[in-house]
Write a protein that holds these residues in place. Structure first.
Motif, PDB file in Angstrom:
ATOM      1  N   ILE A   1       0.682  -1.140  -0.035  1.00 34.29           N
ATOM      2  CA  ILE A   1      -0.027  -0.156  -0.025  1.00 34.29           C
ATOM      3  C   ILE A   1       0.832   1.246   0.224  1.00 34.29           C
ATOM      4  O   ILE A   1       1.824   1.403   0.978  1.00 34.29           O
ATOM      5  N   ASP A   2       0.679   1.924  -0.981  1.00 31.99           N
ATOM      6  CA  ASP A   2       1.500   3.319  -1.110  1.00 31.99           C
ATOM      7  C   ASP A   2       0.553   4.386  -0.179  1.00 31.99           C
ATOM      8  O   ASP A   2      -0.288   4.582  -0.518  1.00 31.99           O
TER       9      ASP A   2
ATOM     10  N   TYR B   1       2.485   9.662  -6.080  1.00 32.12           N
ATOM     11  CA  TYR B   1       2.145   8.393  -6.630  1.00 32.12           C
ATOM     12  C   TYR B   1       1.969   8.592  -8.449  1.00 32.12           C
ATOM     13  O   TYR B   1       2.443   7.545  -9.054  1.00 32.12           O
TER      14      TYR B   1
ATOM     15  N   ARG C   1       5.535   4.546  -9.098  1.00 33.30           N
ATOM     16  CA  ARG C   1       4.989   3.808  -7.939  1.00 33.30           C
ATOM     17  C   ARG C   1       5.696   2.217  -8.180  1.00 33.30           C
ATOM     18  O   ARG C   1       6.159   2.136  -9.274  1.00 33.30           O
ATOM     19  N   ILE C   2       5.784   1.707  -7.135  1.00 32.94           N
ATOM     20  CA  ILE C   2       6.193   0.246  -7.331  1.00 32.94           C
ATOM     21  C   ILE C   2       5.296  -0.653  -8.127  1.00 32.94           C
ATOM     22  O   ILE C   2       4.108  -0.816  -7.852  1.00 32.94           O
TER      23      ILE C   2
ATOM     24  N   THR D   1       1.442  -2.137  -7.181  1.00 30.08           N
ATOM     25  CA  THR D   1       0.788  -1.593  -6.309  1.00 30.08           C
ATOM     26  C   THR D   1      -0.739  -1.275  -6.511  1.00 30.08           C
ATOM     27  O   THR D   1      -0.957  -0.758  -7.449  1.00 30.08           O
ATOM     28  N   ASP D   2      -1.606  -1.735  -5.812  1.00 25.21           N
ATOM     29  CA  ASP D   2      -3.146  -1.709  -6.068  1.00 25.21           C
ATOM     30  C   ASP D   2      -3.650  -0.708  -5.293  1.00 25.21           C
ATOM     31  O   ASP D   2      -4.606  -0.126  -5.484  1.00 25.21           O
ATOM     32  N   GLU D   3      -2.988  -0.011  -4.130  1.00 22.73           N
ATOM     33  CA  GLU D   3      -3.832   0.686  -3.331  1.00 22.73           C
ATOM     34  C   GLU D   3      -2.998   2.076  -3.114  1.00 22.73           C
ATOM     35  O   GLU D   3      -1.703   1.851  -2.899  1.00 22.73           O
ATOM     36  N   LEU D   4      -3.898   3.093  -3.064  1.00 25.63           N
ATOM     37  CA  LEU D   4      -3.032   4.286  -2.598  1.00 25.63           C
ATOM     38  C   LEU D   4      -3.762   4.871  -1.658  1.00 25.63           C
ATOM     39  O   LEU D   4      -5.190   5.139  -1.696  1.00 25.63           O
TER      40      LEU D   4
ATOM     41  N   TYR E   1       4.551   1.758   2.145  1.00 15.60           N
ATOM     42  CA  TYR E   1       5.598   2.339   1.836  1.00 15.60           C
ATOM     43  C   TYR E   1       5.516   3.702   1.414  1.00 15.60           C
ATOM     44  O   TYR E   1       4.072   4.164   1.097  1.00 15.60           O
TER      45      TYR E   1
ATOM     46  N   SER F   1       6.030   5.814   6.519  1.00 13.75           N
ATOM     47  CA  SER F   1       5.309   4.660   6.712  1.00 13.75           C
ATOM     48  C   SER F   1       5.842   4.074   7.879  1.00 13.75           C
ATOM     49  O   SER F   1       5.158   3.195   8.430  1.00 13.75           O
TER      50      SER F   1
ATOM     51  N   ILE G   1      10.414   3.555  -1.535  1.00 10.63           N
ATOM     52  CA  ILE G   1      10.452   3.535  -2.802  1.00 10.63           C
ATOM     53  C   ILE G   1      11.772   4.065  -3.234  1.00 10.63           C
ATOM     54  O   ILE G   1      12.351   3.632  -4.231  1.00 10.63           O
TER      55      ILE G   1
END
Length: 85
Positions: free
Chosen positions: A1-2, A9, A13-14, A17-20, A44, A51, A74
């Protein structure tokens, strides 16, 4: 989770990554965070300080047990990065 801000973002982003969920909105997004309480998650930010702070808060204040922090964020990540979203 970012947990960075949307403008961060958008820059990079990594991959995967599915969530901000920006740290600045934690209080507003508490219901969304609670969906992850019993899941193994890694959070992160840019260099790991935000984080690390949020990791402690999630554990101490909300009882999260499976939350990890990407040390150095990151900026030090060696995997795939998606840039310029």
């Amino acid at each position: 989770i970012d947990i960075r801000e949307p403008f961060e973002y958008q820059m990079a982003r990594i991959k995967g990554t599915d969530e901000l969920l920006p740290i600045s909105r934690v209080n507003n997004d508490i219901d969304k965070w609670m969906e992850f309480k019993d899941k193994r998650i890694i959070i992160y930010c840019h260099v790991g300080s935000r984080s690390a702070y949020l990791q402690r808060a999630l554990k101490e204040q909300l009882g999260f047990e499976k939350v990890g922090n990407l040390t150095y964020g990151i900026a030090a990540y060696y995997g795939e990065i998606e840039k310029g979203m």
